[in-house]
Design a protein around this motif. Sequence first.
Motif, PDB file in Angstrom:
ATOM      1  N   ILE A 157       4.922 -16.263  12.950  1.00 44.68           N
ATOM      2  CA  ILE A 157       3.499 -15.910  12.849  1.00 44.68           C
ATOM      3  C   ILE A 157       3.134 -15.862  11.372  1.00 44.68           C
ATOM      4  CG2 ILE A 157       1.732 -14.192  13.320  1.00 44.68           C
ATOM      5  CD1 ILE A 157       3.264 -13.298  15.744  1.00 44.68           C
ATOM      6  N   ASP A 158       2.159 -16.657  10.996  1.00 45.66           N
ATOM      7  CA  ASP A 158       1.825 -16.865   9.581  1.00 45.66           C
ATOM      8  C   ASP A 158       0.416 -16.343   9.267  1.00 45.66           C
ATOM      9  OD1 ASP A 158       2.220 -17.831   6.984  1.00 45.66           O
ATOM     10  OD2 ASP A 158       1.196 -19.708   7.446  1.00 45.66           O
ATOM     11  N   HIS A 159       0.147 -15.115   9.676  1.00 49.71           N
ATOM     12  CA  HIS A 159      -1.202 -14.541   9.529  1.00 49.71           C
ATOM     13  C   HIS A 159      -1.301 -13.787   8.206  1.00 49.71           C
ATOM     14  CE1 HIS A 159      -4.700 -12.450  11.901  1.00 49.71           C
ATOM     15  NE2 HIS A 159      -5.088 -12.995  10.762  1.00 49.71           N
ATOM     16  N   LYS A 160      -2.148 -14.253   7.300  1.00 48.62           N
ATOM     17  CA  LYS A 160      -2.318 -13.601   6.007  1.00 48.62           C
ATOM     18  C   LYS A 160      -3.175 -12.340   6.141  1.00 48.62           C
ATOM     19  CE  LYS A 160      -1.901 -17.760   3.151  1.00 48.62           C
ATOM     20  NZ  LYS A 160      -2.556 -18.608   2.120  1.00 48.62           N
ATOM     21  N   THR A 161      -2.819 -11.312   5.389  1.00 46.75           N
ATOM     22  CA  THR A 161      -3.566 -10.058   5.390  1.00 46.75           C
ATOM     23  C   THR A 161      -4.628 -10.094   4.300  1.00 46.75           C
ATOM     24  OG1 THR A 161      -1.639  -8.833   6.189  1.00 46.75           O
ATOM     25  CG2 THR A 161      -3.388  -7.544   5.170  1.00 46.75           C
ATOM     26  N   GLU A 162      -5.870  -9.882   4.674  1.00 44.74           N
ATOM     27  CA  GLU A 162      -6.973  -9.891   3.721  1.00 44.74           C
ATOM     28  C   GLU A 162      -6.985  -8.594   2.908  1.00 44.74           C
ATOM     29  OE1 GLU A 162     -10.301 -10.158   6.289  1.00 44.74           O
ATOM     30  OE2 GLU A 162      -9.894 -12.214   6.919  1.00 44.74           O
ATOM     31  N   ARG A 163      -7.419  -8.709   1.660  1.00 45.07           N
ATOM     32  CA  ARG A 163      -7.521  -7.547   0.775  1.00 45.07           C
ATOM     33  C   ARG A 163      -8.897  -6.902   0.918  1.00 45.07           C
ATOM     34  NH1 ARG A 163      -4.572  -6.225  -3.673  1.00 45.07           N
ATOM     35  NH2 ARG A 163      -3.563  -8.269  -3.687  1.00 45.07           N
ATOM     36  N   HIS A 164      -8.921  -5.604   1.224  1.00 45.13           N
ATOM     37  CA  HIS A 164     -10.175  -4.857   1.342  1.00 45.13           C
ATOM     38  C   HIS A 164      -9.969  -3.449   0.802  1.00 45.13           C
ATOM     39  CE1 HIS A 164     -12.321  -7.749   3.895  1.00 45.13           C
ATOM     40  NE2 HIS A 164     -11.177  -7.931   4.537  1.00 45.13           N
ATOM     41  N   THR A 165     -11.009  -2.879   0.227  1.00 42.48           N
ATOM     42  CA  THR A 165     -10.946  -1.492  -0.223  1.00 42.48           C
ATOM     43  C   THR A 165     -10.598  -0.557   0.925  1.00 42.48           C
ATOM     44  OG1 THR A 165     -12.533  -1.874  -2.009  1.00 42.48           O
ATOM     45  CG2 THR A 165     -12.294   0.400  -1.237  1.00 42.48           C
ATOM     46  N   THR A 166     -11.140  -0.850   2.102  1.00 41.76           N
ATOM     47  CA  THR A 166     -10.918   0.005   3.266  1.00 41.76           C
ATOM     48  C   THR A 166      -9.572  -0.237   3.944  1.00 41.76           C
ATOM     49  OG1 THR A 166     -11.939  -1.611   4.750  1.00 41.76           O
ATOM     50  CG2 THR A 166     -13.391   0.038   3.741  1.00 41.76           C
ATOM     51  N   GLY A 167      -8.900  -1.333   3.589  1.00 38.75           N
ATOM     52  CA  GLY A 167      -7.642  -1.677   4.243  1.00 38.75           C
ATOM     53  C   GLY A 167      -7.810  -2.330   5.599  1.00 38.75           C
ATOM     54  N   LYS A 168      -9.025  -2.763   5.941  1.00 37.46           N
ATOM     55  CA  LYS A 168      -9.264  -3.260   7.299  1.00 37.46           C
ATOM     56  C   LYS A 168      -8.511  -4.560   7.588  1.00 37.46           C
ATOM     57  CE  LYS A 168     -13.594  -5.772   6.347  1.00 37.46           C
ATOM     58  NZ  LYS A 168     -15.027  -5.874   6.695  1.00 37.46           N
ATOM     59  N   ILE A 197       3.127  -8.190   6.440  1.00 36.29           N
ATOM     60  CA  ILE A 197       1.793  -7.607   6.585  1.00 36.29           C
ATOM     61  C   ILE A 197       1.459  -6.909   5.275  1.00 36.29           C
ATOM     62  CG2 ILE A 197       0.287  -6.194   8.019  1.00 36.29           C
ATOM     63  CD1 ILE A 197       1.650  -8.535   9.486  1.00 36.29           C
ATOM     64  N   GLY A 198       1.015  -7.684   4.294  1.00 37.35           N
ATOM     65  CA  GLY A 198       0.730  -7.148   2.971  1.00 37.35           C
ATOM     66  C   GLY A 198      -0.141  -8.101   2.185  1.00 37.35           C
ATOM     67  N   THR A 199      -0.610  -7.633   1.021  1.00 40.23           N
ATOM     68  CA  THR A 199      -1.537  -8.413   0.210  1.00 40.23           C
ATOM     69  C   THR A 199      -0.934  -8.852  -1.116  1.00 40.23           C
ATOM     70  OG1 THR A 199      -2.442  -6.297  -0.579  1.00 40.23           O
ATOM     71  CG2 THR A 199      -3.631  -7.408   1.191  1.00 40.23           C
ATOM     72  N   ASP A 200       0.338  -8.609  -1.326  1.00 40.76           N
ATOM     73  CA  ASP A 200       0.975  -8.943  -2.591  1.00 40.76           C
ATOM     74  C   ASP A 200       1.425 -10.400  -2.634  1.00 40.76           C
ATOM     75  OD1 ASP A 200       3.057  -8.075  -0.614  1.00 40.76           O
ATOM     76  OD2 ASP A 200       4.351  -8.841  -2.188  1.00 40.76           O
ATOM     77  N   HIS A 201       1.868 -10.820  -3.806  1.00 37.32           N
ATOM     78  CA  HIS A 201       2.443 -12.156  -3.984  1.00 37.32           C
ATOM     79  C   HIS A 201       3.889 -12.060  -4.472  1.00 37.32           C
ATOM     80  CE1 HIS A 201      -1.515 -13.915  -3.358  1.00 37.32           C
ATOM     81  NE2 HIS A 201      -1.996 -13.052  -4.231  1.00 37.32           N
ATOM     82  N   ASP A 202       4.473 -10.899  -4.347  1.00 37.65           N
ATOM     83  CA  ASP A 202       5.847 -10.681  -4.796  1.00 37.65           C
ATOM     84  C   ASP A 202       6.835 -11.211  -3.766  1.00 37.65           C
ATOM     85  OD1 ASP A 202       5.097  -9.298  -7.170  1.00 37.65           O
ATOM     86  OD2 ASP A 202       4.676  -7.524  -5.940  1.00 37.65           O
ATOM     87  N   ARG A 203       8.023 -11.548  -4.251  1.00 34.52           N
ATOM     88  CA  ARG A 203       9.026 -12.075  -3.329  1.00 34.52           C
ATOM     89  C   ARG A 203       9.847 -10.913  -2.754  1.00 34.52           C
ATOM     90  NH1 ARG A 203      13.660 -16.797  -3.871  1.00 34.52           N
ATOM     91  NH2 ARG A 203      13.337 -17.591  -1.742  1.00 34.52           N
ATOM     92  N   MET A 204       9.159 -10.110  -1.978  1.00 29.42           N
ATOM     93  CA  MET A 204       9.808  -9.033  -1.238  1.00 29.42           C
ATOM     94  C   MET A 204       9.091  -8.889   0.101  1.00 29.42           C
ATOM     95  SD  MET A 204       8.513  -5.604  -3.211  1.00 29.42           S
ATOM     96  CE  MET A 204       9.211  -6.158  -4.759  1.00 29.42           C
ATOM     97  N   ALA A 205       9.835  -8.513   1.105  1.00 30.86           N
ATOM     98  CA  ALA A 205       9.272  -8.438   2.451  1.00 30.86           C
ATOM     99  C   ALA A 205       8.831  -7.020   2.780  1.00 30.86           C
ATOM    100  CB  ALA A 205      10.305  -8.922   3.466  1.00 30.86           C
ATOM    101  N   HIS A 206       7.799  -6.914   3.625  1.00 26.09           N
ATOM    102  CA  HIS A 206       7.273  -5.623   4.077  1.00 26.09           C
ATOM    103  C   HIS A 206       7.868  -5.300   5.444  1.00 26.09           C
ATOM    104  CE1 HIS A 206       3.472  -5.597   1.420  1.00 26.09           C
ATOM    105  NE2 HIS A 206       4.149  -6.691   1.094  1.00 26.09           N
ATOM    106  N   THR A 207       8.500  -4.153   5.544  1.00 24.61           N
ATOM    107  CA  THR A 207       9.008  -3.720   6.842  1.00 24.61           C
ATOM    108  C   THR A 207       7.898  -2.988   7.606  1.00 24.61           C
ATOM    109  OG1 THR A 207      10.869  -2.652   7.968  1.00 24.61           O
ATOM    110  CG2 THR A 207       9.935  -1.503   6.060  1.00 24.61           C
ATOM    111  N   GLY A 208       8.239  -2.370   8.709  1.00 23.78           N
ATOM    112  CA  GLY A 208       7.284  -1.649   9.546  1.00 23.78           C
ATOM    113  C   GLY A 208       7.748  -1.691  10.984  1.00 23.78           C
TER     114      GLY A 208
END
Length: 466
Positions: A157-168, A197-208
């Motif tokens: 699943i290749d869904h990009k997370t949009e950046r928002h002040t509210t985090g929506k 599921i994150g907005t960064d461009h770093d080469r590290m993965a987000h768990t959850g």
Amino acid sequence: MKNGLHILLITCLSGSLLACQQTPPNSKNLQVSSQLQQDALSSTLAYDLVESLTVEVGPRLAGSDKDLVAVQWAEDKLNQLGFDKVYKEPVKVPVWDRGNAEAIVVAPYPQGLVITALGGSVATPTEGITAPIVRFDTLAALKASPAGSLEGKIAFIDHKTERHTTGKGYGKTVGGRSRGAVEAASRGALAIVIRSIGTDHDRMAHTGAMRYQDDVPRIPAAALSSPDANQLNLMLKRDDNVVLQIKMSPQSHGYATSYNVIAEITGSSKPDEIVLIGAHLDSWDEGTGALDDGAGVGIVTAAGKLIQDLPQKPARTIRVVLYAAEELGLIGGKAYAKAHQDELAKHYIAAESDFGAGRIYQIDYRVATQAFEAVLAMSAPMASNGVAMGTNTASGGPDVSMLPKQGVPVASLRQDGQDYFDYHHTPNDTLDKIDPAALQQNVAAYAQFAYLMAQSEIELRPLATK
């Protein structure tokens, strides 16, 4: 005090006449609110607490040995700070160990990728899983694929997370993390990987956290760093037969006991009525949990301490709740609601800090329609701290989000989350990401909110329907 009265008069003149009739200016409350703001903006307590928690405890995954270290840390700190009452309540939590995770593109362009196991995932066989990947833009696209279409494949699943002040943007993509494994497995997939599921461009993965379904096979689930998700896309543009090998060794070890840790400032005239301010004590194991949710722990604890030290206690009891196992599915929040079922009618209002340490720019409520304008007028002194008055549609925060169904009013103190998902659930969730001045502003907002609500004479129930 003059500033507070000036703000309230502006509120009246701008159209909240009913509010001002119901809530006449109370010079003492305004004076105390102003003093709490000043004290918070000059205090380092919240930052000191986050530093202590992240340095002396560090990562504190619920069910781990460090989780109990964190519980003891919280008990000790709350007692040292002199709260009227400190206690803990047991919570049953799952025990899960991350193990190792690695991924390699076997063909057509062999190279390693950065992945991490999603919380609760099962392991691969020792030799790993090697299979072609099938890419989906979204969870919805995966759900639309035919039964059996992923037999012998790895879903991506290749869904990009949009950046928002509210985090929506997080709300739009997080379903792929939590439900993707079930949907992929039900179509025959051997495993699933998702774009973090994150907005960064770093080469590290987000768990959850992810979850399984009893009637669907359990398959390994991992997150890819965003640059590696991009890399897979570039490979697929060149060749639609990209073969991936993943090896993961997480393990589940049954259940353990953790605790909600609670402190109280006993109300002076309505001690059985409760204003709850909370945060969650647990964190993921990749970073040190500074933003998620060490900041919240520091904010609500420091706010409570400021009120504890007032010459005269507010009317209602203020309860500081440090919840267990939020990351694993709001377990501490659900346990609290169940344990306190008989006194929820006495909970005047609740709010949780769990969105990092960005400045609070707005406060939303979920109260009775007829009470809303009066509550805004009462909260007007918070404007001098940069907090605007918002809407009547709050959820209160993750661990209190189930309380409105029980009739409990809530508030959401909205933080600027523009960069929160750059660090959320990653090794980069560390103390240096916290701006001490922004943290102080949060403490001021929570202290003012808790005090004003503890003094309020407004009837907040029944809740407005959304």
